[in-house]
Design a protein around this motif. Sequence first.
Motif, PDB file in Angstrom:
ATOM      1  N   LYS A   3     -15.486   5.562  -1.809  1.00 44.73           N
ATOM      2  CA  LYS A   3     -16.694   5.860  -2.587  1.00 44.73           C
ATOM      3  C   LYS A   3     -16.716   7.311  -3.058  1.00 44.73           C
ATOM      4  CE  LYS A   3     -19.298   6.453   1.658  1.00 44.73           C
ATOM      5  NZ  LYS A   3     -20.407   5.987   2.455  1.00 44.73           N
ATOM      6  N   ASP A   4     -15.864   8.159  -2.465  1.00 43.85           N
ATOM      7  CA  ASP A   4     -15.740   9.557  -2.884  1.00 43.85           C
ATOM      8  C   ASP A   4     -14.750   9.732  -4.032  1.00 43.85           C
ATOM      9  OD1 ASP A   4     -17.509  10.297  -0.854  1.00 43.85           O
ATOM     10  OD2 ASP A   4     -15.876  10.606   0.571  1.00 43.85           O
ATOM     11  N   GLY A   5     -14.154   8.620  -4.514  1.00 44.57           N
ATOM     12  CA  GLY A   5     -13.214   8.680  -5.615  1.00 44.57           C
ATOM     13  C   GLY A   5     -11.802   9.042  -5.216  1.00 44.57           C
ATOM     14  N   LEU A   6     -11.468   8.820  -3.944  1.00 50.65           N
ATOM     15  CA  LEU A   6     -10.136   9.128  -3.443  1.00 50.65           C
ATOM     16  C   LEU A   6      -9.303   7.854  -3.334  1.00 50.65           C
ATOM     17  CD1 LEU A   6     -11.153  11.567  -0.562  1.00 50.65           C
ATOM     18  CD2 LEU A   6     -10.535  12.146  -2.919  1.00 50.65           C
ATOM     19  N   LEU A   7      -7.988   8.005  -3.444  1.00 54.47           N
ATOM     20  CA  LEU A   7      -7.080   6.868  -3.307  1.00 54.47           C
ATOM     21  C   LEU A   7      -6.620   6.744  -1.868  1.00 54.47           C
ATOM     22  CD1 LEU A   7      -4.850   7.425  -6.466  1.00 54.47           C
ATOM     23  CD2 LEU A   7      -6.686   5.763  -6.180  1.00 54.47           C
ATOM     24  N   GLN A   8      -6.592   5.504  -1.372  1.00 53.46           N
ATOM     25  CA  GLN A   8      -6.116   5.274  -0.009  1.00 53.46           C
ATOM     26  C   GLN A   8      -5.609   3.848   0.126  1.00 53.46           C
ATOM     27  OE1 GLN A   8      -9.513   5.821   2.562  1.00 53.46           O
ATOM     28  NE2 GLN A   8     -10.065   3.688   2.460  1.00 53.46           N
ATOM     29  N   PHE A   9      -4.743   3.657   1.107  1.00 48.98           N
ATOM     30  CA  PHE A   9      -4.287   2.314   1.449  1.00 48.98           C
ATOM     31  C   PHE A   9      -5.266   1.714   2.449  1.00 48.98           C
ATOM     32  CE2 PHE A   9      -0.084   4.241   0.457  1.00 48.98           C
ATOM     33  CZ  PHE A   9       0.274   3.375  -0.555  1.00 48.98           C
ATOM     34  N   LYS A  10      -5.442   0.395   2.377  1.00 44.66           N
ATOM     35  CA  LYS A  10      -6.267  -0.307   3.350  1.00 44.66           C
ATOM     36  C   LYS A  10      -5.485  -1.481   3.911  1.00 44.66           C
ATOM     37  CE  LYS A  10     -10.935   0.618   1.785  1.00 44.66           C
ATOM     38  NZ  LYS A  10     -12.216   0.019   1.410  1.00 44.66           N
ATOM     39  N   LYS A  11      -5.367  -1.503   5.205  1.00 39.83           N
ATOM     40  CA  LYS A  11      -4.798  -2.645   5.932  1.00 39.83           C
ATOM     41  C   LYS A  11      -3.445  -3.105   5.389  1.00 39.83           C
ATOM     42  CE  LYS A  11      -9.424  -4.197   7.149  1.00 39.83           C
ATOM     43  NZ  LYS A  11     -10.398  -5.245   7.082  1.00 39.83           N
TER      44      LYS A  11
END
Length: 148
Positions: A3-11
Amino acid sequence: MTKDGLLQFKKVPQAIYDKYRLDELQKHFDNLNSLVRNGDIIINSDLSIVNQSISTMAVYGQWTYHWWGYDRNFSNSETQDFVDYCNSIAGGAGIVTGATSFFPPVAAIFGVTTGYFTLLGARVVANNQGNGVYIGVTWVAAFNVEPL
């Protein structure tokens, strides 16, 4: 995307993470996330990226940030300047600082060699037909050069 506009991997299963070397993509995401935190770029929900920074190196214009890497259209004169830049880097002039100042696609990639800039410069020359070139560079430093 957070929600902060950052890219991340999930699971992502570890086997997939390892097989596709997603740790390298994570480094690219970390670089982009740093630019988001600094207010230099905004990552939209469709993964398009808006560059908010002012380029002090206007002779090379601005690179467009993407989740997959960077790209840029060069005019003919900008293409010639960029070839000179590649040749100076390939000649050993400022490998670390020069590469990151003018060529952000390789800023986060360790071990970029003079051979890389020799090959890139040669591909730019081969594709410049007097109208400039398009250069796209992925997060693993694979590049594509096409005539405009």
